[in-house]
Every structure is written in C-alpha cells, then in structure tokens.
Design a protein around this motif. Structure first.
Motif, PDB file in Angstrom:
ATOM      1  N   SER A 372       5.553  -2.125  -0.735  1.00 26.09           N
ATOM      2  CA  SER A 372       5.054  -1.085  -1.628  1.00 26.09           C
ATOM      3  C   SER A 372       3.730  -1.485  -2.260  1.00 26.09           C
ATOM      4  O   SER A 372       2.771  -0.711  -2.271  1.00 26.09           O
ATOM      5  N   MET A 373       3.660  -2.702  -2.794  1.00 22.72           N
ATOM      6  CA  MET A 373       2.441  -3.171  -3.448  1.00 22.72           C
ATOM      7  C   MET A 373       1.282  -3.269  -2.454  1.00 22.72           C
ATOM      8  O   MET A 373       0.148  -2.896  -2.768  1.00 22.72           O
ATOM      9  N   PHE A 374       1.557  -3.757  -1.248  1.00 19.64           N
ATOM     10  CA  PHE A 374       0.514  -3.860  -0.221  1.00 19.64           C
ATOM     11  C   PHE A 374      -0.020  -2.480   0.154  1.00 19.64           C
ATOM     12  O   PHE A 374      -1.224  -2.289   0.339  1.00 19.64           O
ATOM     13  N   SER A 375       0.886  -1.513   0.276  1.00 16.42           N
ATOM     14  CA  SER A 375       0.471  -0.160   0.654  1.00 16.42           C
ATOM     15  C   SER A 375      -0.328   0.505  -0.468  1.00 16.42           C
ATOM     16  O   SER A 375      -1.373   1.117  -0.225  1.00 16.42           O
ATOM     17  N   LEU A 376       0.155   0.392  -1.701  1.00 16.61           N
ATOM     18  CA  LEU A 376      -0.565   0.976  -2.838  1.00 16.61           C
ATOM     19  C   LEU A 376      -1.944   0.336  -3.012  1.00 16.61           C
ATOM     20  O   LEU A 376      -2.912   1.004  -3.402  1.00 16.61           O
TER      21      LEU A 376
END
Length: 474
Positions: A372-376
């Motif tokens: 999630s953090m990588f995508s955001l």
C-alpha cells in the motif's frame, strides 16, 4: 416517454434502492437468529448489484433531462461499488460487541443511502438533482462519522463534519441561486451556452466550486479532514477517503467542462494554484503526523491534488487517467485501512510508533501495508507508479510543465513519510511489538483483493483502454 420508461436509464439506482429496501425490511423482520446472517446477506446482495450493473449500455436521459446517462458513468459507479464492497468486507469487527450488534442494519442502510446520493450526483443533468444527491450523500455520512456515540472523538468528529458540510452546502447553494438568476435555467446543457465572463457569474462559479472543493478536501477547504478521519470509526474513514472523494471528483470534471467551459480561463487559474497548495500542504503536514489515521488524512489531501492535476489537463487522456488513478487509489488506500482496522480492533493502537517491529509478529499484514505504501508513494512497478506516470504525462501534453515539476518534487517528499511506515515495520527494533493477530476471513479477502489490485492494475493496459473507450470527449 411514459412515466415508467423514465427508469430505463436508472438501472443502477433502481437496483441499489432494491438492495436498500430489502436490507431495511430484513433488519426489521429478522429475529436474533436471522440477524447473525445479516452481513453475509448484505455483502452478497451488494455483490450481485455490482455484477448486474457492470456493463455500460446506450446513452440517454430521463425526467426531461434532469437525469443523464453516459456509458462512462457505469465505469465510475462500478469503481464506487468495488470500493464499497471492499469496505463492507472490512466492516465485520464493527459489530463484534453486544452493544454494536443491533447497529448492523443502520450501518448498511446509511452507507448505501450515501452511495445512492452519489449515484444521483454523477448522473445529474440539473443542479437541483445534483444538490439533492449531494445532501443525500452528506447527511448520512455525518451520522456514520458519529456512529460510535459513546466515543467522544467520534461524536466530536460528527459535529465538526455536519457543521462544515452545512456551511459548504450553503455556500454552494448560494452560488447555484446566482447561476439560476443570471442564466434562468438549472439544466446543465442549457446553462453551458449562457455562462459568460460577467462578474456576477464568475462570483457564482467561485461560490459553487468552493463547496465542491470541500467534498474533495482541496486546500484551503481541507481543515475538517484530519479531525474527522481521526475521530470516525476506521471503516467509515476508509469510506470517506475513497468513495466520497471519487464521486466528487467525477462531478467536478463533468461540471467544469460541460457547464463552465466558457469560464475555462478563470477556473484554470484557480485550479492551478489550488493544485500546488493541495499537494504541497498535504505533504508537509503528513510529515509531522504520528497518528496513522491523521497521517493518511493528509496523504489523501495530497493525493487529491494529483487527481486534480489530471482534471486541469482537460484532455480525454487526462479524464481517463483520473478514473484510472482513482481505481488504483481505491486498492492502495483500502489495503492500508484494512491493516489499520485489523490492528486497531485487536489492540486499539493507532500510532506509527506502535507499528515498529510489526513484521516480526505479523509478516502478512506488514507485507500488505508495504504494498500500500509503495503504491501510494508511486514506486515502480506497483499500480501507483503507473497512475502517477499517466497523470503527469497527460498534464505535460498540455504544457503544464510547472505543475508537473512541482508534483514530481512532492512525490520525492512523500517518499519520506510513506517509507517511514515501512521502516517502522521492517527495520526499527521493538522489544514489545504488536502481538500476532488473527484477522477475520472477510478482512483477509479484502486485503487479498487489494493486494492483487495493487500488483496487477499497473500491468493491465486493458483497464485504462476500457476507461478511454467509454470516456466522454473534451
């Protein structure tokens, strides 16, 4: 066209209304034994509703043009349906306690009522239907924010949201009244040719658009966001962050180009500076947050700025990439909120510092949060990177190089605070990490779907090709 023929193009609204009424009657009639199956029944019915309304059909209008349908609207409503379905899968823990069991019916009724209001906003061809849809979406949301009435933060957040929402709606209605006074109509199609650059209509436009910016949390209309996100139940916060924002963005796109096209110079200048402020302020305040829900609140403000960057580009590619960005944002943000919900429900911990050493005890949850953090953050090869690339590309095609440069610099800044969460989970030491958690099967399913979306949505060109196929011309 006879009265009943008007509903031909309102299939999604009629279908959703049927689900709402069935669940309302089920809640009233079913006894204690029947209520044990309420959530599975609600999820199944809503999944059927989503499947039945998955494919676009021929464009048309109903009720004298007040209701408009175009194939792209099915794409938007499907994105909202997918997000709502994922949120329902994450909602089981809301009703674990004895005091909460009797609130299941209210939760689903209120949530689906807000979704119905968003449907009307998206398909409106008349400012009155748009405003009815807006209020239908906003008032139940305030009730959902204050859903846990014994929690002081939840009650405070509900009061803040309803007061702020009432104020913004009043400003918007004031702008609509001036538009009607100067144009003599409330139909979008008729008003488009009557809007000019006279001062009164520009002032009306500013009042109207300010109310809509509040719904999207664009700076400087964002001040309610962090407090409401923090105080609301986590499941409601996730609904705010993706569903409410997504519907408002589509309406903004529609109105700017189809109604206020003659004021393109004025709104282009306004949106230019608001995008810069939104991306920058959201990033700078996210750097300071320790509470993970407030952190994601300012992250969502910054993400709204990137979405607006696609809107200002004004091209068909820009409009398509906005919807693609929203789809990616749904998977990325709901993955994070699914993990937060699982941890908060079992431990009550919401500080980023509490996530230190999470990988030692909960490697699967840590992996999903990392995705999630990588995508955001927009790190390749995940879907967030592809969506940001297309947004920047669409803006660069319209020679908006300054905006693209500022947005790119802010992406670098955002890497710090997104990776701070990853660092806490995988690198930072913690002698007393969060204990091993048993996530319920519903939430597991939502996290698997979100993770698959984050990984695959960036690789499937068919998604953006489909959106472009049904996108309206600009």
């Amino acid at each position: 066209m006879d009265y009943f023929s008007n509903f031909i193009y309102m299939r999604s609204e009629v279908s959703l209304l049927g689900v709402i009424l069935f669940l309302l009657l089920y809640d009233i009639i079913a006894g204690n034994k029947g209520m044990r199956y309420f959530q599975p029944v609600a999820i199944f019915l809503f999944a059927v509703h989503t499947a039945l309304n998955l494919f676009p059909y021929e464009a048309g209008e109903s009720f004298g043009g007040m209701y408009q349908y175009e194939p792209i609207m099915t794409v938007v409503k499907t994105i909202l349906n997918i997000a709502t379905l994922l949120i329902f899968l994450q909602a089981k823990h809301l009703f674990d306690g004895d005091a909460q069991k009797n609130k299941r019916g209210e939760y689903y009724f209120l949530t689906l009522t807000t979704l119905l209001g968003m449907y009307f906003m998206i398909s409106s061809g008349h400012f009155m239907l748009f405003y009815i849809g807006l209020e239908m979406a906003s008032i139940p949301l305030a009730t959902l924010v204050a859903f846990d009435k014994k929690d002081k933060k939840s009650a405070e957040a509900g009061a803040k949201f309803i007061l702020s929402s009432a104020f913004s709606s009043g400003i918007m209605l004031f702008g609509i009244s001036y538009l009607y006074g100067t144009a003599g109509t409330l139909y979008f199609s008729d008003m488009a040719s009557l809007i000019t650059s006279n001062p009164l209509q520009i002032m009306a436009f500013v009042f109207f658009i300010s109310g809509l910016f509040f719904k999207i949390s664009l700076v400087p209309f964002h001040l309610w966001t962090a407090d409401v996100y923090e105080g609301a139940p986590t499941n409601v916060t996730s609904y705010f962050s993706v569903v409410s924002k997504s519907s408002a963005v589509f309406v903004l796109m529609t109105l700017l180009f189809k109604v206020f096209g003659n004021l393109v110079t004025e709104w282009h200048n306004i949106l230019f500076w608001i995008i810069i402020l939104t991306i920058t302020v959201g990033n700078l305040f996210a750097l300071r947050q320790r509470n993970i829900k407030r952190f994601l609140a300012f992250s969502s403000i910054s993400q709204a700025g990137y979405i607006a960057l696609g809107v200002i580009s004004g091209s068909s590619l820009g409009m398509s990439t906005v919807l693609y960005y929203i789809l990616v944002y749904v998977f990325s943000n709901l993955a994070a909120f699914g993990v937060i919900s699982a941890i908060e429900n079992r431990t009550g911990k919401l500080s980023i510092d509490d996530y230190k050493g999470l990988y030692q005890t909960n490697p699967k949850l840590s992996f999903v949060m990392m995705l999630s953090m990588f995508s955001l953050a927009g790190i390749a090869p995940f879907a967030g990177f592809v969506s940001k690339f297309f947004i920047f590309y669409a803006a660069a095609q319209q020679d908006l190089y300054i905006l693209v440069l500022i947005a790119a610099v802010n992406v670098i800044i955002s890497l710090y605070y997104y990776l701070r969460v990853v660092k806490a989970m995988f690198i930072d030491k913690n002698d007393h990490p969060i204990q091993t958690l048993a996530t319920d099967s519903w939430n597991k399913a939502s996290l698997i779907i979100c993770s698959a979306g984050i990984i695959s949505a960036g690789l499937l060109n068919i998604i953006i090709d489909t959106i472009t196929k049904y996108s309206f011309g600009m």
